[in-house]
Design an enzyme around this catalytic site. Structure first.
Site, PDB file in Angstrom:
ATOM      1  N   GLU A 143      -2.105  -2.820   2.060  1.00  0.00           N
ATOM      2  CA  GLU A 143      -2.277  -1.370   1.662  1.00  0.00           C
ATOM      3  C   GLU A 143      -3.442  -1.212   0.582  1.00  0.00           C
ATOM      4  O   GLU A 143      -3.539  -2.122  -0.289  1.00  0.00           O
ATOM      5  CB  GLU A 143      -1.250  -0.747   1.189  1.00  0.00           C
ATOM      6  CG  GLU A 143      -0.296  -1.229  -0.092  1.00  0.00           C
ATOM      7  CD  GLU A 143       0.154  -0.166  -0.761  1.00  0.00           C
ATOM      8  OE1 GLU A 143      -0.649   0.696  -1.115  1.00  0.00           O
ATOM      9  OE2 GLU A 143       1.300  -0.298  -1.626  1.00  0.00           O
ATOM     10  N   LYS A 166      10.416   1.158  -4.718  1.00  0.00           N
ATOM     11  CA  LYS A 166       9.868   1.376  -6.323  1.00  0.00           C
ATOM     12  C   LYS A 166      11.046   1.621  -7.178  1.00  0.00           C
ATOM     13  O   LYS A 166      11.763   2.518  -6.739  1.00  0.00           O
ATOM     14  CB  LYS A 166       8.951   2.365  -6.423  1.00  0.00           C
ATOM     15  CG  LYS A 166       7.621   2.219  -5.477  1.00  0.00           C
ATOM     16  CD  LYS A 166       6.401   1.813  -6.107  1.00  0.00           C
ATOM     17  CE  LYS A 166       5.529   0.974  -5.651  1.00  0.00           C
ATOM     18  NZ  LYS A 166       4.542   1.572  -4.710  1.00  0.00           N
TER      19      LYS A 166
HETATM   20  N1  PSU Z   1       1.450   1.469  -5.915  1.00  0.00           N
HETATM   21  C1  PSU Z   1       0.988   1.778  -7.160  1.00  0.00           C
HETATM   22  N2  PSU Z   1       0.951   3.213  -7.062  1.00  0.00           N
HETATM   23  C2  PSU Z   1       1.151   3.740  -5.984  1.00  0.00           C
HETATM   24  C3  PSU Z   1       1.548   3.226  -4.777  1.00  0.00           C
HETATM   25  C4  PSU Z   1       1.636   2.118  -4.768  1.00  0.00           C
HETATM   26  O1  PSU Z   1       1.057   1.315  -8.141  1.00  0.00           O
HETATM   27  O2  PSU Z   1       0.904   5.334  -6.150  1.00  0.00           O
HETATM   28  C5  PSU Z   1       1.670   4.140  -3.490  1.00  0.00           C
HETATM   29  C6  PSU Z   1       2.097   3.399  -2.284  1.00  0.00           C
HETATM   30  O3  PSU Z   1       1.111   2.982  -1.442  1.00  0.00           O
HETATM   31  C7  PSU Z   1       3.412   3.979  -1.736  1.00  0.00           C
HETATM   32  C8  PSU Z   1       3.102   5.293  -2.591  1.00  0.00           C
HETATM   33  O4  PSU Z   1       3.380   4.203  -0.433  1.00  0.00           O
HETATM   34  O5  PSU Z   1       2.681   5.182  -3.685  1.00  0.00           O
HETATM   35  C9  PSU Z   1       4.398   6.258  -2.295  1.00  0.00           C
HETATM   36  O6  PSU Z   1       4.191   7.436  -2.673  1.00  0.00           O
HETATM   37  P1  PSU Z   1       4.723   8.831  -2.342  1.00  0.00           P
HETATM   38  O7  PSU Z   1       5.884   8.848  -3.296  1.00  0.00           O
HETATM   39  O8  PSU Z   1       3.798  10.099  -2.842  1.00  0.00           O
HETATM   40  O9  PSU Z   1       4.889   8.802  -1.032  1.00  0.00           O
END
Ligand code: PSU
Ligand code: MN
Length: 317
Positions: free
Chosen positions: A30, A165
């Site tokens: 990603e 996370k």
């Molecule tokens: N790593 C980071 N910051 C991010 C992300 C990853 O340090 O914002 C991304 C990842 O790609 C993950 C996404 O899929 O955050 C999820 O964001 P949301 O909760 O808005 O779906």
């Protein structure tokens, strides 16, 4: 969909295109971690290190990102450099693709956005740091579930991560994965890791001891015509992992700040991760980099194990 039927907006590099046609092991990576997760030049270094790690294990890396409205599978070094230095990069989830394509925009793809493209390309293995999930109720004082979860439900890939996370509601995230029929496979552990930490106190739904065992589970899953991902949770390496207590206070503070500043929508996750990283200093950055490389390694070994056991005749092939 075969490679020749790709929408014009999806462009594999010659190397990735060749590897996919030959059913060689390929690992999708990603790019939101590059555009939104780490500062320059650490982001570029990390992206290069992940690709190197994938190659070292005998697989081909395919970093996925959007440049000028085109989804790229596999970036050359100039494209990677450009992505790492991009100012105003978009954070591109599945819903954000069409506007980005039509407006010729550039940005990093989230887990959901990367899965969308990887699935179209017929890729089977993907490495990331941690998936998005169900946010804690107090995070933004509103209902907030990452698009990563529903996309995992419809993407037949092995997704290697260090859990979800740690800023999220982990029990609720696991419940949602269960609802979506996504197996959560602990790699040499029975516990769901919490991104920076090796333990969360929460059980996984299965455990695997080797890449070959992960590959066997994936084959069995897709042979049943299930279309969902298998989530492999790989604890961060012990020497880089942080104890729970070291992160919890920073998370609480970051959540309170997000609340006070009324952070909403797709800004929530990058805000919380950046604040936790600032509050915990080099230790969390070190853990983050170490777990990303660790995941690239296991994903590559799994891709090789899957390739060795012959072509996949899953539901999407
Ligand atoms: N790593 C980071 N910051 C991010 C992300 C990853 O340090 O914002 C991304 C990842 O790609 C993950 C996404 O899929 O955050 C999820 O964001 P949301 O909760 O808005 O779906
Ligand atoms: Mn959200």
């Amino acid at each position: 969909m075969s490679l020749s039927e790709f929408p014009a907006s999806i462009i594999p590099s010659p190397e990735v295109s060749h590897a996919l046609k030959a059913a060689a092991p390929v690992v999708a990576l990603e790019s939101t971690v590059i555009t939104h997760g780490l500062p320059y030049p650490e982001n570029l270094q990390l992206a290069q290190d992940m690709e190197t790690e994938v190659r070292r294990q005998g697989a081909i890396p395919a970093t996925i990102a959007v440049l000028d409205g085109q989804a790229r599978l596999g970036l050359d070094s100039a494209q990677l450099e450009r992505l790492a230095r991009l100012s105003g990069a978009r954070k591109i989830s599945a819903r954000d693709f069409a506007p980005a394509v039509a407006q010729r925009a550039s940005g990093g793809t989230t887990v959901a956005g990367t899965l969308l493209i990887a699935r179209l390309a017929g890729m089977r293995v993907f490495a990331t740091g941690g998936i998005g999930g169900v946010h804690r109720a107090q995070a933004a004082q509103q209902f907030d579930i990452s698009a990563d979860l529903p996309q995992l439900a419809v993407s037949p890939l092995v997704v290697v991560c260090a859990g979800a996370k740690a800023i999220l509601d982990l029990p609720a995230t696991l419940e949602m994965l269960e609802t979506l029929s996504v197996p959560v496979i602990g790699y040499q552990t029975g516990e769901f890791p919490a991104f920076y930490s090796r333990s969360s106190g929460l059980p996984v739904s299965a455990r695997a001891e080797s890449p070959a065992e992960i590959a066997a589970m994936a084959r069995a899953h897709w042979a049943l015509r299930l279309e969902s991902a298998l989530l492999v949770t790989n604890p961060p390496p012990p020497e880089a992992a942080l104890p729970h207590e070291a992160v919890d206070a920073a998370i609480e503070q970051a959540l309170a700040e997000a609340n006070a500043q009324a952070i909403r929508g797709q800004a929530v996750t990058p805000f919380l991760l950046a604040r936790v990283s600032e509050l915990t200093g080099r230790a969390s950055l070190r853990a983050n980099l170490a777990l990303l490389l660790n995941n690239a390694r296991l994903a590559s070994q799994t891709a090789c194990a899957l390739a060795e056991t012959g072509p996949l005749n899953g539901a999407t092939q």
